[in-house]
Structures are given as C-alpha cells and as structure tokens.
Write an enzyme that holds these catalytic residues in place. Sequence first.
Site, PDB file in Angstrom:
ATOM      1  CB  CYS A  82      19.887  14.252  63.528  1.00 22.59           C
ATOM      2  SG  CYS A  82      20.411  15.970  63.411  1.00 22.59           S
ATOM      3  CG  HIS A  99      17.483  13.966  67.014  1.00 24.31           C
ATOM      4  ND1 HIS A  99      18.736  14.287  67.492  1.00 24.31           N
ATOM      5  CD2 HIS A  99      17.240  14.822  65.985  1.00 24.31           C
ATOM      6  CE1 HIS A  99      19.218  15.287  66.778  1.00 24.31           C
ATOM      7  NE2 HIS A  99      18.333  15.630  65.863  1.00 24.31           N
ATOM      8  CG  ASN A 132      19.966  18.971  66.543  1.00 23.81           C
ATOM      9  OD1 ASN A 132      20.664  18.006  66.851  1.00 23.81           O
ATOM     10  ND2 ASN A 132      19.274  19.016  65.417  1.00 23.81           N
TER      11      ASN A 132
HETATM   12  C1  COA Z   1      13.933  25.797  62.106  1.00 26.76           C
HETATM   13  C2  COA Z   1      12.557  25.862  62.729  1.00 26.76           C
HETATM   14  C3  COA Z   1      12.682  25.990  64.234  1.00 26.76           C
HETATM   15  C4  COA Z   1      11.829  27.090  62.204  1.00 26.76           C
HETATM   16  O1  COA Z   1      10.530  27.148  62.785  1.00 26.76           O
HETATM   17  P1  COA Z   1       9.236  27.372  61.871  1.00 26.76           P
HETATM   18  O2  COA Z   1       8.089  27.467  62.769  1.00 26.76           O
HETATM   19  O3  COA Z   1       9.249  26.290  60.836  1.00 26.76           O
HETATM   20  O4  COA Z   1       9.540  28.755  61.266  1.00 26.76           O
HETATM   21  P2  COA Z   1       9.623  29.159  59.723  1.00 26.76           P
HETATM   22  O5  COA Z   1      10.846  28.570  59.119  1.00 26.76           O
HETATM   23  O6  COA Z   1       8.303  28.829  59.106  1.00 26.76           O
HETATM   24  O7  COA Z   1       9.790  30.705  59.864  1.00 26.76           O
HETATM   25  C5  COA Z   1       8.754  31.551  60.336  1.00 26.76           C
HETATM   26  C6  COA Z   1       9.251  32.967  60.299  1.00 26.76           C
HETATM   27  O8  COA Z   1      10.210  33.166  61.354  1.00 26.76           O
HETATM   28  C7  COA Z   1      11.410  33.708  60.805  1.00 26.76           C
HETATM   29  N1  COA Z   1      12.550  33.204  61.543  1.00 26.76           N
HETATM   30  C8  COA Z   1      13.383  32.162  61.234  1.00 26.76           C
HETATM   31  N2  COA Z   1      14.317  32.032  62.163  1.00 26.76           N
HETATM   32  C9  COA Z   1      14.086  32.970  63.096  1.00 26.76           C
HETATM   33  C10 COA Z   1      14.724  33.310  64.290  1.00 26.76           C
HETATM   34  N3  COA Z   1      15.807  32.647  64.751  1.00 26.76           N
HETATM   35  N4  COA Z   1      14.208  34.332  65.016  1.00 26.76           N
HETATM   36  C11 COA Z   1      13.132  35.015  64.605  1.00 26.76           C
HETATM   37  N5  COA Z   1      12.484  34.731  63.446  1.00 26.76           N
HETATM   38  C12 COA Z   1      12.971  33.723  62.708  1.00 26.76           C
HETATM   39  C13 COA Z   1      11.416  33.259  59.375  1.00 26.76           C
HETATM   40  O9  COA Z   1      12.239  34.101  58.600  1.00 26.76           O
HETATM   41  C14 COA Z   1       9.960  33.329  59.010  1.00 26.76           C
HETATM   42  O10 COA Z   1       9.624  34.644  58.694  1.00 26.76           O
HETATM   43  P3  COA Z   1       8.736  34.948  57.393  1.00 26.76           P
HETATM   44  O11 COA Z   1       7.440  34.251  57.660  1.00 26.76           O
HETATM   45  O12 COA Z   1       8.683  36.417  57.397  1.00 26.76           O
HETATM   46  O13 COA Z   1       9.479  34.346  56.253  1.00 26.76           O
HETATM   47  C15 COA Z   1      11.742  24.623  62.381  1.00 26.76           C
HETATM   48  O14 COA Z   1      11.371  24.658  61.038  1.00 26.76           O
HETATM   49  C16 COA Z   1      12.449  23.330  62.660  1.00 26.76           C
HETATM   50  O15 COA Z   1      12.647  22.962  63.783  1.00 26.76           O
HETATM   51  N6  COA Z   1      12.771  22.564  61.590  1.00 26.76           N
HETATM   52  C17 COA Z   1      13.266  21.229  61.713  1.00 26.76           C
HETATM   53  C18 COA Z   1      14.566  21.101  62.420  1.00 26.76           C
HETATM   54  C19 COA Z   1      14.915  19.655  62.429  1.00 26.76           C
HETATM   55  O16 COA Z   1      14.184  18.837  62.907  1.00 26.76           O
HETATM   56  N7  COA Z   1      16.006  19.293  61.844  1.00 26.76           N
HETATM   57  C20 COA Z   1      16.181  17.900  61.565  1.00 26.76           C
HETATM   58  C21 COA Z   1      17.016  17.215  62.434  1.00 26.76           C
HETATM   59  S1  COA Z   1      18.586  17.897  62.458  1.00 26.76           S
END
Ligand code: COA
EC number: 2.3.1.180
Length: 332
Positions: free
Chosen positions: A116, A256, A286
Amino acid sequence: MSKIHAAITAVNGYVPDYILTNQELETMVDTNDEWIVSRTGIKERRILKGEGKATSDLAVPAVLGLLEKRGISADDIELIIFCTSTPDMLFPATANILADKVGAKKAWGFDLQAACSGFLFGLTTGAQFIESGKHKKVLVVGADKMSSVVNYEDRNTCILFGDGCGCVLLEPNEEGNGLIDAVLKTDGAGAPYLNIKGGGSLNPATHGTVDAGMHYAYQEGRTVFKFAVTNMADVAAEVMERNNLQADDVAWLVPHQANKRIIDATAERAGLPDEKVMVNIQKYGNTTSATIPMCLWEWEDKLKKGDNLILAAFGGGFTWGSIYLKWGYTKA
Ligand SMILES: CC(C)(COP(=O)(O)OP(=O)(O)OC[C@H]1O[C@@H](n2cnc3c(N)ncnc32)[C@H](O)[C@@H]1OP(=O)(O)O)[C@@H](O)C(=O)NCCC(=O)NCCS
C-alpha cells in the site's frame, strides 16, 4: 541555478464500472453494512469484471487520459514506474505491458512493489530521475486489481479491497514546486501479518498451495491496524516537523485509504481538520497502490499551484512513509 524539483504536472485515474456494495457482500459472507461502515468507513468498491482483464487494463485508460490532458504523446514518456502488488504476471513487468498497450515506444520502465506504500516509494524513485536531470517526463502509475487476490469467502479481507488506478506525470520545476521531502520506511518483521504466501519462489503454485488458499491475500487485521494507526500518524508528523510545517501551512492531507479510523488518527495527530483531508474510501475501499493518486485525481480541481500536500501511507511489508510536496499547477 535553482534546484530542480520533480513536480506533478498532470494526474488522472480510472475505476471500473462494476460497484460491489456492502449489501451484495452481505449475500456472500457473514457480515453487514453497519459493521463494515463503522469499522472501516467503506460502503462500496469497484471491481474489474471480465475474462482476460488485468491490472494493466486499469492503467491504460488512466494513462491515455493523462497524456491527453497534458497534451503530450506516449512517445514523450521516458520512464514508467508501475507501482502494484497485483502485476499482470510475475514477469514481464506490467510497466512493459502498459508501455506496449499505450504505445510508449521510447520509455523504459519497471514495476515497484511496496504494497500500500507503493505509490509513495514510486513517486520518490521517479523524482530522483527528474532531480538528477536524467529524464524530463516520468510516469508514475499506482494500480491494483485486488479482486484477483481476494478470497470472497473471507470476511476479514473481502470487505476491504477494490480495484482502481491513479497516475501522475513528473516533470522538472525550477519554481520550488514538486517533491520537497520524503520519509520512507520498511520493516520485514511485519511480513507474517499481511501477505500472499503462494505463487512466489518460497511456495510455487501447486494444487496444494491453491487448495490451501495461499494465492489469496492474508491479513491479521488487528495487528496491522495497531501498527498502521501509529506509524502512519508518526511519519506524517515527522515529515511536517522536519520541514517546520504547522497545520495551517498544510492545504491537504492525502492519506492512503485503508481504514477511515486510521485516516482520522493521522489527521488528528497532524492537527488537520476534516475539510483538509482527502477521503474517498467510502466509494472505492482500499485500492492499494492506487488510493493516493486516485485522491489527487478526484481533488485535482481544488488543488492550487504551490499548495502544501502531505501524503502518507502504511502497508504490507511492513512499509510506510510520508511525502511533503508542493503542488505543481492550478487547473485551467
Ligand atoms: C480489518 C479491520 C477492519 C477489522 O476491524 P477490527 O475492529 O480490528 O476487528 P477485529 O479484527 O478485531 O474483529 C472483531 C470481530 O469482528 C469479526 N469480523 C471480522 N470481519 C468481519 C466482517 N466483515 N463482518 C462482521 N464481523 C467481522 C471478527 O471475527 C471479530 O469477531 P470475534 O471478536 O468474535 O473474533 C481492521 O483491523 C483494519 O482495518 N485493519 C488494518 C487494515 C489496514 O490498514 N491494512 C494495511 C494497509 S493495506
């Protein structure tokens, strides 16, 4: 003689027509619109559909449009830096394929892979060829067909990514506009948290790698979020500090587009209000290397010659960085 800076003199972009909404994703995986919007800010993303369509096909209309806008021909391009994590093939470089498709017969080029952060690394690299006097016209493309590496059965990743392309032209500028400073960083210890394990020399494609889904993008979201939210904010603040820029001096933050919460944290750390922050994640998700040039494309009409822009990104690798640039032109 005044120092030669590498200024952006044209910008363009392209997104495919197909819109993949959160509502459609609800029919594919166990997720819902409210969860996606509140955790990421994304409402929809574009997908390149059709047999035989690749990342270069996102770049061709963007680049042809850019040449027309600038009033130059493909033969005027001397170097193409194609920033992507989803090249058409492992080799040859997508830069070569693009050059052939747009008729840039005199250009040399290469692909640059920094996930990214690719566009920031590419812009900094391209600027060196302008500043040294080696080239007068360098094309930097950020394009990714993320739908080609996303598992649409994995709710952790399939909600995040979309397809798109943004591109800019770099030319010499002696008025002080262009790339002023860049802070770029990598940390290979981040590799386990965001990667595609299959298809490279470590795990060449076999039935086994495909059965195990190793050709798909894998992300440990929570860990990546933790690193992204601090590092992207830190590096943007660092580039501002070392150039003595206060929030009032900055016209735009160009972050980004990975997660609205990461964008907000970066803006807050830099002391920049919402109206100075480019955000289109709700429409495109993204698009990896394409997010930053796609923002510049969308905001082109609002940008003025000499505006101070802070670009910032974080991505797989880990890679991250921030660029301070002075915008090169006011659109007529
Ligand atoms: C991916 C992302 C949106 C997930 O959000 P989060 O708040 O961290 O959520 P978590 O991963 O802690 O998951 C929380 C819960 O939601 C669930 N969950 C994950 N994806 C889900 C979805 N699409 N819909 C519903 N629930 C979902 C998980 O399974 C988890 O459940 P659990 O607590 O029972 O295990 C976030 O972590 C993120 O943006 N990460 C960085 C992305 C990024 O910047 N990438 C780098 C550049 S490419």
